[in-house]
Write an enzyme that holds these catalytic residues in place. Structure first.
Site, PDB file in Angstrom:
ATOM      1  N   ASP A   1       5.846 -12.074 -17.406  1.00  0.00           N
ATOM      2  CA  ASP A   1       6.696 -13.249 -17.346  1.00  0.00           C
ATOM      3  C   ASP A   1       7.732 -13.157 -18.458  1.00  0.00           C
ATOM      4  O   ASP A   1       7.846 -12.121 -19.127  1.00  0.00           O
ATOM      5  CB  ASP A   1       5.871 -14.537 -17.424  1.00  0.00           C
TER       6      ASP A   1
ATOM      7  N   LYS B   1       4.387 -10.444 -10.029  1.00  0.00           N
ATOM      8  CA  LYS B   1       3.884 -11.268 -11.132  1.00  0.00           C
ATOM      9  C   LYS B   1       2.838 -12.258 -10.627  1.00  0.00           C
ATOM     10  O   LYS B   1       1.733 -12.342 -11.179  1.00  0.00           O
ATOM     11  CB  LYS B   1       5.029 -12.024 -11.806  1.00  0.00           C
TER      12      LYS B   1
END
Length: 293
Positions: A182, A164
């Protein structure tokens, strides 16, 4: 962009600042989606609906951007690591003092741990985060000549950096397309039935297969923007949602338009955003510095 596009963005900025927002005017007349009985949605139909949602979100959020303040890849990398388990606003309020004290990887790698911890304390989990920042700064100094690498394989080797974080840095500091999964992104793509996966890497893979690579970074921004402003975890503002007719989960939140509008956040609700230094085309107000809320 042309005169027509500039005029549209100017009007959007005006309406967002007044607290009304283009999304509100669009959603006010949007009829609730009708659930059609019969066969489940085919994969092709889902892909078409997903791409239409992306186009609609591009109209609603033409100014979508990363909501962390940064001036270079190192600052974005550090800010993204700090953003775990806290808000981008809190990170943005903390990083000015952090980067004033430690502007380069070499500076941060040489930091006294206790002093670093004290600066980043407002972001929470400050001891673990300080350890990651010291480790990644030392790795950048020793293995990459003090420069943030522009490859996923290199980034994920740095302490505290996962896919991420790596995709955030690649997409926004290097222009390399990536999908940022997320909590907001994962929640919305499951609500929209783009995937049923819970694991972030599997979510990333399935969503990546739906869209052209060139769309990945901006898709991430748009979905996250929508999740923060309209499609909240506990009380989605369904009645003020501009893509309600395309949402198979419509009705999970407040459907009354007036009540739903009160749930809108940031510029959609007429309030400051998360960045202290937002892009010039952002239609909301800058966030306040630390201690000025």
């Amino acid at each position: 962009m042309g005169e027509q596009g500039a005029s549209k963005r100017k009007n959007l900025k005006k309406s967002a600042e007044s607290g009304s927002g283009e999304a509100k005017s669009r959603s006010a007349g949007a009829a609730a989606p009708k659930k059609k009985p019969g066969r489940p949605e085919s994969h092709l139909a889902m892909v078409r609906r997903a791409r239409r949602i992306n186009r609609e979100l591009a109209e609603v959020y033409p100014y979508a951007h990363p909501e962390l303040d940064f001036r270079n890849p190192f600052e974005l990398l550090v800010a993204t690591v700090l953003s775990a388990q806290t808000t981008d606003l809190r990170v943005n309020q903390t990083t000015p003092a952090l980067f004033a004290a430690y502007p380069t990887p070499e500076d941060m790698a040489a930091a006294v741990p206790e002093k670093l911890e004290e600066i980043i304390r407002p972001t929470g989990f400050f001891r673990a985060k300080a350890k990651s920042l010291l480790g990644l700064s030392a790795a950048l100094r020793d293995d990459f000549g003090g420069e943030v690498p522009g490859r996923l394989a290199d980034l994920v080797k740095l302490p505290g950096v996962g896919r991420k974080t790596a995709n955030v840095v690649l997409g926004n500091a290097f222009g390399v397309p990536g999908i940022t999964v997320d909590t907001h992104f994962g929640r919305l793509v499951r609500r929209w039935k783009w995937t049923e996966q819970e694991d972030p890497e599997k979510v990333e893979a399935e969503v990546a297969a739906i869209f052209p690579k060139s769309e990945w970074t901006m898709l991430s921004h748009r979905v996250i923007f929508h999740g923060r402003r309209v499609c909240h975890a506990r009380k989605p503002a369904c009645g003020a949602c501009p893509i309600a007719p395309l949402c198979p989960s419509y009705g999970e939140g407040e459907t009354d338009p007036e009540k739903a509008r009160k749930l809108l956040k940031y510029e959609m609700g007429g309030k400051p955003g998360q960045r202290l230094s937002p892009p010039p085309d952002y239609p909301g107000s800058p966030a306040p510095p630390l201690g000025a809320e």
